[in-house]
Design an enzyme around this catalytic site. Structure first.
Site, PDB file in Angstrom:
ATOM      1  N   LEU A  15       0.855  -1.228   0.050  1.00 43.83           N
ATOM      2  CA  LEU A  15      -0.064   0.002   0.118  1.00 43.83           C
ATOM      3  C   LEU A  15       0.935   1.327  -0.027  1.00 43.83           C
ATOM      4  CD1 LEU A  15      -2.797  -0.962   2.613  1.00 43.83           C
ATOM      5  CD2 LEU A  15      -2.825  -1.557   0.235  1.00 43.83           C
ATOM      6  N   THR A  33       9.454   6.623   2.761  1.00 40.37           N
ATOM      7  CA  THR A  33      10.708   6.014   3.593  1.00 40.37           C
ATOM      8  C   THR A  33      10.436   4.543   3.575  1.00 40.37           C
ATOM      9  OG1 THR A  33       9.207   5.966   5.610  1.00 40.37           O
ATOM     10  CG2 THR A  33      10.546   8.176   5.295  1.00 40.37           C
ATOM     11  N   ASP A  56      13.509   2.821   9.554  1.00 39.12           N
ATOM     12  CA  ASP A  56      12.652   1.762  10.397  1.00 39.12           C
ATOM     13  C   ASP A  56      12.020   2.548  11.586  1.00 39.12           C
ATOM     14  OD1 ASP A  56      12.040  -0.258  12.362  1.00 39.12           O
ATOM     15  OD2 ASP A  56      13.809  -1.366  11.246  1.00 39.12           O
ATOM     16  N   ASN A  83       1.929   3.990   7.484  1.00 37.44           N
ATOM     17  CA  ASN A  83       1.338   2.789   6.817  1.00 37.44           C
ATOM     18  C   ASN A  83       1.984   1.675   7.196  1.00 37.44           C
ATOM     19  OD1 ASN A  83       0.601   1.160   4.223  1.00 37.44           O
ATOM     20  ND2 ASN A  83       2.730   1.515   4.057  1.00 37.44           N
ATOM     21  N   SER A 134      -5.030   1.554   9.562  1.00 34.02           N
ATOM     22  CA  SER A 134      -5.584   0.536  10.501  1.00 34.02           C
ATOM     23  C   SER A 134      -5.683  -0.537   9.727  1.00 34.02           C
ATOM     24  CB  SER A 134      -6.737   1.195  11.293  1.00 34.02           C
ATOM     25  OG  SER A 134      -7.192   0.172  12.096  1.00 34.02           O
ATOM     26  N   TYR A 148      -3.015  -8.762  16.389  1.00 30.26           N
ATOM     27  CA  TYR A 148      -2.929  -7.893  15.386  1.00 30.26           C
ATOM     28  C   TYR A 148      -4.028  -6.891  15.573  1.00 30.26           C
ATOM     29  CZ  TYR A 148      -3.566  -5.889  10.611  1.00 30.26           C
ATOM     30  OH  TYR A 148      -3.703  -5.045   9.461  1.00 30.26           O
ATOM     31  N   LYS A 152      -4.260  -2.863  16.162  1.00 29.33           N
ATOM     32  CA  LYS A 152      -4.955  -1.777  15.327  1.00 29.33           C
ATOM     33  C   LYS A 152      -5.973  -1.021  16.335  1.00 29.33           C
ATOM     34  CE  LYS A 152      -2.712  -2.539  11.457  1.00 29.33           C
ATOM     35  NZ  LYS A 152      -1.788  -1.495  11.032  1.00 29.33           N
ATOM     36  N   THR A 183      -1.326  -7.293  -1.608  1.00 21.96           N
ATOM     37  CA  THR A 183      -0.033  -6.803  -1.387  1.00 21.96           C
ATOM     38  C   THR A 183       0.709  -7.939  -0.934  1.00 21.96           C
ATOM     39  OG1 THR A 183      -0.448  -6.389   0.688  1.00 21.96           O
ATOM     40  CG2 THR A 183      -0.866  -4.408  -0.553  1.00 21.96           C
TER      41      THR A 183
HETATM   42  N1  LIG Z   1      -3.127  -5.626   2.347  1.00 26.01           N
HETATM   43  C1  LIG Z   1      -3.842  -5.598   3.221  1.00 26.01           C
HETATM   44  O1  LIG Z   1      -5.031  -6.420   3.109  1.00 26.01           O
HETATM   45  C2  LIG Z   1      -4.250  -4.629   4.432  1.00 26.01           C
HETATM   46  C3  LIG Z   1      -5.574  -4.928   5.228  1.00 26.01           C
HETATM   47  C4  LIG Z   1      -5.648  -4.122   6.495  1.00 26.01           C
HETATM   48  C5  LIG Z   1      -4.644  -3.219   6.868  1.00 26.01           C
HETATM   49  N2  LIG Z   1      -3.246  -3.322   6.203  1.00 26.01           N
HETATM   50  C6  LIG Z   1      -2.377  -2.588   6.618  1.00 26.01           C
HETATM   51  O2  LIG Z   1      -1.789  -1.882   5.785  1.00 26.01           O
HETATM   52  C7  LIG Z   1      -0.613  -1.532   6.186  1.00 26.01           C
HETATM   53  C8  LIG Z   1       0.628  -1.821   5.153  1.00 26.01           C
HETATM   54  O3  LIG Z   1       0.460  -3.136   4.569  1.00 26.01           O
HETATM   55  P1  LIG Z   1       0.531  -3.713   3.126  1.00 26.01           P
HETATM   56  O4  LIG Z   1      -0.542  -4.266   2.899  1.00 26.01           O
HETATM   57  O5  LIG Z   1       1.216  -2.801   2.124  1.00 26.01           O
HETATM   58  O6  LIG Z   1       1.892  -5.020   3.485  1.00 26.01           O
HETATM   59  P2  LIG Z   1       3.152  -5.063   2.836  1.00 26.01           P
HETATM   60  O7  LIG Z   1       2.871  -5.371   1.136  1.00 26.01           O
HETATM   61  O8  LIG Z   1       3.724  -6.674   3.459  1.00 26.01           O
HETATM   62  O9  LIG Z   1       3.904  -3.832   3.145  1.00 26.01           O
HETATM   63  C9  LIG Z   1       4.261  -3.743   4.509  1.00 26.01           C
HETATM   64  C10 LIG Z   1       5.264  -2.635   4.458  1.00 26.01           C
HETATM   65  O10 LIG Z   1       5.382  -2.216   5.890  1.00 26.01           O
HETATM   66  C11 LIG Z   1       7.007  -2.044   5.950  1.00 26.01           C
HETATM   67  N3  LIG Z   1       7.319  -2.484   7.469  1.00 26.01           N
HETATM   68  C12 LIG Z   1       7.358  -3.357   8.423  1.00 26.01           C
HETATM   69  N4  LIG Z   1       7.907  -3.333   9.368  1.00 26.01           N
HETATM   70  C13 LIG Z   1       8.538  -2.067   9.304  1.00 26.01           C
HETATM   71  C14 LIG Z   1       9.204  -1.334  10.201  1.00 26.01           C
HETATM   72  N5  LIG Z   1       9.666  -1.907  11.263  1.00 26.01           N
HETATM   73  N6  LIG Z   1       9.851  -0.184   9.651  1.00 26.01           N
HETATM   74  C15 LIG Z   1       9.487   0.377   8.525  1.00 26.01           C
HETATM   75  N7  LIG Z   1       8.738  -0.387   7.674  1.00 26.01           N
HETATM   76  C16 LIG Z   1       8.136  -1.354   8.012  1.00 26.01           C
HETATM   77  C17 LIG Z   1       7.411  -3.215   5.150  1.00 26.01           C
HETATM   78  O11 LIG Z   1       8.856  -2.855   4.862  1.00 26.01           O
HETATM   79  P3  LIG Z   1       9.881  -4.115   4.310  1.00 26.01           P
HETATM   80  O12 LIG Z   1       9.711  -4.095   2.663  1.00 26.01           O
HETATM   81  O13 LIG Z   1      11.003  -3.372   4.892  1.00 26.01           O
HETATM   82  O14 LIG Z   1       9.530  -5.217   4.878  1.00 26.01           O
HETATM   83  C18 LIG Z   1       6.662  -2.715   3.848  1.00 26.01           C
HETATM   84  O15 LIG Z   1       6.997  -1.664   2.938  1.00 26.01           O
HETATM   85  C19 LIG Z   1      -0.062  -2.162   7.419  1.00 26.01           C
HETATM   86  O16 LIG Z   1      -0.135  -1.301   8.336  1.00 26.01           O
HETATM   87  C20 LIG Z   1      -1.230  -3.319   7.304  1.00 26.01           C
HETATM   88  O17 LIG Z   1      -1.513  -3.688   8.706  1.00 26.01           O
HETATM   89  C21 LIG Z   1      -3.100  -3.839   4.847  1.00 26.01           C
END
Ligand SMILES: NC(=O)c1ccc[n+]([C@@H]2O[C@H](COP(=O)([O-])OP(=O)(O)OC[C@H]3O[C@@H](n4cnc5c(N)ncnc54)[C@H](OP(=O)(O)O)[C@@H]3O)[C@@H](O)[C@H]2O)c1
Length: 278
Positions: A15, A33, A56, A83, A134, A148, A152, A183
């Site tokens: 995202l 970042t 980080d 995010n 969230s 989790y 949130k 994602t």
């Molecule tokens: N996709 C969904 O279905 C969904 C649904 C509800 C909520 N969300 C929320 O959306 C947000 C983004 O998730 P996403 O779907 O994009 O997942 P994703 O593709 O797994 O990406 C997660 C991102 O968070 C970064 N991250 C994790 N730990 C970190 C840290 N300590 N410091 C800095 N960056 C860190 C990862 O960096 P690295 O590349 O370095 O690991 C990556 O850029 C999250 O908060 C998640 O809870 C997602």
């Protein structure tokens, strides 16, 4: 239209990456970042409106450095997108305290630390918009995701209080509650499962994992469209306190409200029975 400056955490993929792309597409500037910003530089190449920085969210010095660098480049931050995050799944008893602490360090304390660093600037500007990403898991808890969801829910309660505190400074807060988006969130690079073996939970944990494995990278939500939606919200005079993202989120959160209202009404007599009699 005046170009806005975005500061996005976890922009390496998923995202966050698509939010960065959307902001640039709509003519804004972006501080993207990531734990490893090198990949971002390779992905975007030289782009006059983009700065990619290592950060980080669990490293306070790194946060301070990134915000300082961002201001050096673009002088202001109009939109902060918290995010970065991951999903600690598994039945509660199978998740160790250390794993819970890690989940809160990223999904909660990291968000608070980044926000604390950006707020003095936004207060000085007398404007800003903070998006806290969230989940539908921040609206309702469900089996296998209690840790989790706890992270949130915490994020949401804090965001609501914060919104109240910041209104008079002209700073807006919007909680984003995505449903399932396509994602890496559900694959081994992001999601974690319980780290304690308890035989009675083995089947339910395995079922949960195989359900997530099955839908991973086949989710209905389009991250690019969520990026566009956030851009739309940054242009609104009165953006919502909560933004449910995706038709699945609408259905999930809507049905939960109905369930809660029904329960409230069903027990209202007992609820009111606890008042001191006049
Ligand atoms: N996709 C969904 O279905 C969904 C649904 C509800 C909520 N969300 C929320 O959306 C947000 C983004 O998730 P996403 O779907 O994009 O997942 P994703 O593709 O797994 O990406 C997660 C991102 O968070 C970064 N991250 C994790 N730990 C970190 C840290 N300590 N410091 C800095 N960056 C860190 C990862 O960096 P690295 O590349 O370095 O690991 C990556 O850029 C999250 O908060 C998640 O809870 C997602």
């Amino acid at each position: 239209m005046v170009q806005k400056v975005w500061f996005i955490t976890g922009a390496s993929r998923g995202l966050g990456l698509d939010m960065a792309r959307a902001a640039l597409r709509h003519g804004d500037k972006v501080v993207a970042t990531a734990r490893n910003a090198k990949g971002l530089v390779e992905r975007f190449g030289e782009h006059k409106d983009l700065v990619a920085l290592d950060m980080d969210v669990t490293n306070q010095q790194g946060i301070t450095n990134a915000v300082t660098e961002a201001v050096k480049h673009f002088e202001r931050i109009d939109v902060l997108v918290n995010n970065a995050g991951y999903g600690q799944m598994g039945r509660f008893e199978t998740v160790s305290s250390r794993a819970i602490e890690r989940q809160f360090a990223v999904n909660v304390f990291g968000v608070m630390d980044v926000t604390r660093e950006v707020l003095p600037l936004m207060r000085k500007q007398k404007s800003g918009h903070i998006f806290n990403v969230s989940s539908i898991g921040g609206a309702r808890g469900y089996a296998g995701s209690s840790v989790y969801c706890a992270s949130k829910f915490t994020l949401e309660g804090w965001s609501e209080g914060l919104a109240d505190e910041l209104e008079s400074f002209g700073i807006k807060v919007t909680i984003v509650e995505p449903g399932f988006f396509r994602t890496d969130f559900l694959d081994a690079s992001s999601v974690s499962y319980g780290d304690i073996d308890i035989p009675v939970y083995a089947d339910s944990n395995a079922e949960h994992k195989s359900m997530f494995d099955e839908i991973s990278h086949a989710q209905a939500g389009d991250p690019a469209k969520l990026g566009d939606a956030l851009v739309t919200l940054t242009r609104e005079e009165n953006p919502p306190m909560r933004f449910a993202a995706g038709s699945d989120a609408l259905e999930f959160i809507g049905s939960d409200f109905a369930r809660r209202l029904l329960e409230l009404a069903q027990w209202s007599k007992l609820t009111c029975s606890t008042d001191i009699s006049q």
